[in-house]
Design an enzyme around this catalytic site. Structure first.
Site, mmCIF file in Angstrom:
data_model
loop_
_atom_site.group_PDB
_atom_site.id
_atom_site.type_symbol
_atom_site.label_atom_id
_atom_site.label_comp_id
_atom_site.label_asym_id
_atom_site.label_seq_id
_atom_site.Cartn_x
_atom_site.Cartn_y
_atom_site.Cartn_z
ATOM 1 N N ASP A 68 1.048 -1.396 0.109
ATOM 2 C CA ASP A 68 0.212 0.152 -0.067
ATOM 3 C C ASP A 68 0.857 1.250 0.067
ATOM 4 O O ASP A 68 2.109 1.100 0.426
ATOM 5 C CB ASP A 68 -0.882 -0.103 1.260
ATOM 6 C CG ASP A 68 -0.137 0.021 2.510
ATOM 7 O OD1 ASP A 68 0.651 -0.803 2.746
ATOM 8 O OD2 ASP A 68 -0.569 0.748 3.535
ATOM 9 N N GLU A 133 0.009 -1.091 6.145
ATOM 10 C CA GLU A 133 1.282 -0.623 6.643
ATOM 11 C C GLU A 133 0.902 1.081 6.804
ATOM 12 O O GLU A 133 1.376 1.565 7.919
ATOM 13 C CB GLU A 133 2.569 -0.786 6.016
ATOM 14 C CG GLU A 133 3.872 -0.360 7.040
ATOM 15 C CD GLU A 133 4.345 0.796 6.769
ATOM 16 O OE1 GLU A 133 5.154 1.269 7.914
ATOM 17 O OE2 GLU A 133 3.837 1.660 6.047
#
Length: 375
Positions: A68, A133
């Site tokens: 991400d 994350e």
């Protein structure tokens, strides 16, 4: 085009804004599957996680990272489309270029090269990837590690591909991170017409002396591995949006980045004591998002230092700076954790980029570390 550059470009082109993975993990898993990795997708809520393992013997070496990225903001602020990988001079531009799709690509190519050259190495290699994350970090690496512990899968070495370098690739690596403690403070007052201040209790005015003391408080002096704990206010809000009303409440959002020289309980107790000293009527909510961790010098740190010296001629510095990383969820299991990646100077910025020549160099570093661990 090198294999690492090609894969980095492919990953950048995917709009994987937290918690969306946008197919990055599928792309990576298809390559790993061809090498004999056992692929396991772990979905928790909206978060996609990948656990891919090759081999079933110890020691277990894990490449950890995230697919991400943070939102790019207005595309018009960029010199090129943020999700269109673009090469200009010696750099590759795009959201996630350094944080951390180039690291992911280098990991995959390094693992491919190593497994193909040494199919009978003694041990196991795994990938732990998440799309959570950059977000709350609740249903990502933390959950996967919990599942692995339930299955008695023990990680011995973990290399996190975060953008850890400063100015040059390999000039520093991270062997630990500070802890993070967030808070939301609500100071209660009494709303009133601003002309009748004798009937008002202005929470802004009440909080100023306490804020001044919090800013000047020396929480600790740090230690050999960590700088002193820092206190930062990230947001203050009060009022109704007009200039003739004393607000009823003041909301303050803040963060502590703390070292191993202090505990969460001590920070909370000391801040509460300061607020009570000024007789504030307040509500205080805490969110403890990570403890500090430090990897002691062992086989992985030694292998990493030697490798960087061999390939770049740099004597890498061991640091614990920067923000938090998912290493904070892996280190408590007893694993040696090291973060090695490209320069972080453009991370989370407009026109994020990575030096193209660093892509193959980073792949060589990862590959050589595998050789030092297993051969």
């Amino acid at each position: 085009m090198s294999a690492t550059l090609e894969l980095t470009r492919e990953l950048i082109s995917r709009h994987s804004i937290t918690p969306c993975d946008a197919g990055c993990q599928s792309t990576i898993s298809e390559r790993l599957k061809k090498l004999g990795f056992v692929i396991e997708f772990m979905h928790f809520g909206e978060v996609a996680n990948l656990w891919a393992r090759h081999g079933n013997q110890a020691p277990l070496f894990v490449f950890a990272g995230h697919t991400d990225v943070v939102p790019p903001g207005p595309a018009t602020a960029w010199d090129s489309e943020p999700f269109t990988p673009t090469e200009r001079t010696e750099f590759l531009y795009g959201r996630g270029a350094c944080d951390m799709k180039s690291g992911l690509a280098a990991m995959v190519i390094a693992a491919e090269t190593f497994v193909q050259s040494h199919p009978n190495y003694a041990g196991s290699i795994a990938f732990l990837l998440t799309s959570d994350e950059e977000g709350p970090s609740i249903n990502g690496t933390k959950r996967v590690v919990e599942e692995l512990q339930l299955r008695n899968e023990s990680i011995d070495y973990c290399l996190v591909g975060e953008a850890s370098s400063k100015n040059e690739l390999g000039d520093q690596i991270r062997v630990g991170r500070r802890g993070s403690l967030n808070g939301k403070l609500t100071v209660l007052g009494k709303q009133s017409h601003i002309a009748y201040s004798d009937t008002a209790i202005n929470p802004i005015h009440l909080f100023v002396p306490a804020l001044n003391e919090l800013l000047h408080e020396k929480w600790d002096t740090g230690n050999e591995f960590f700088p002193p704990t820092s206190f930062q206010v990230s947001n203050i809000h009060a009022g109704t949006g007009v200039n003739n009303v004393v607000p009823a409440t003041l909301e303050v959002m803040f963060n502590f980045r703390f070292s191993t020289a202090i505990t969460v309980a001590e920070i909370q107790e000391r801040m509460t004591r300061i607020l009570e000293k000024y007789k504030l009527n307040f509500d205080l909510q805490w969110n403890h998002s990570g403890d500090p961790f430090l990897t002691k010098r062992g086989k992985l740190i030694t292998a990493t230092q030697e490798t960087i010296k061999e390939i770049t001629s740099l004597d890498t510095a061991l640091t614990t700076g920067g923000g938090t990383s998912d290493g904070r969820f892996i280190a408590p299991t007893g694993a040696e954790v090291v973060e090695v990646g490209p320069s972080s100077t453009s991370a989370h910025q407009v026109n994020e980029h990575v030096r193209i020549s660093d892509l193959d160099t980073l792949t060589q570093i990862y590959h050589r570390i595998l050789q030092k661990i297993f051969l």
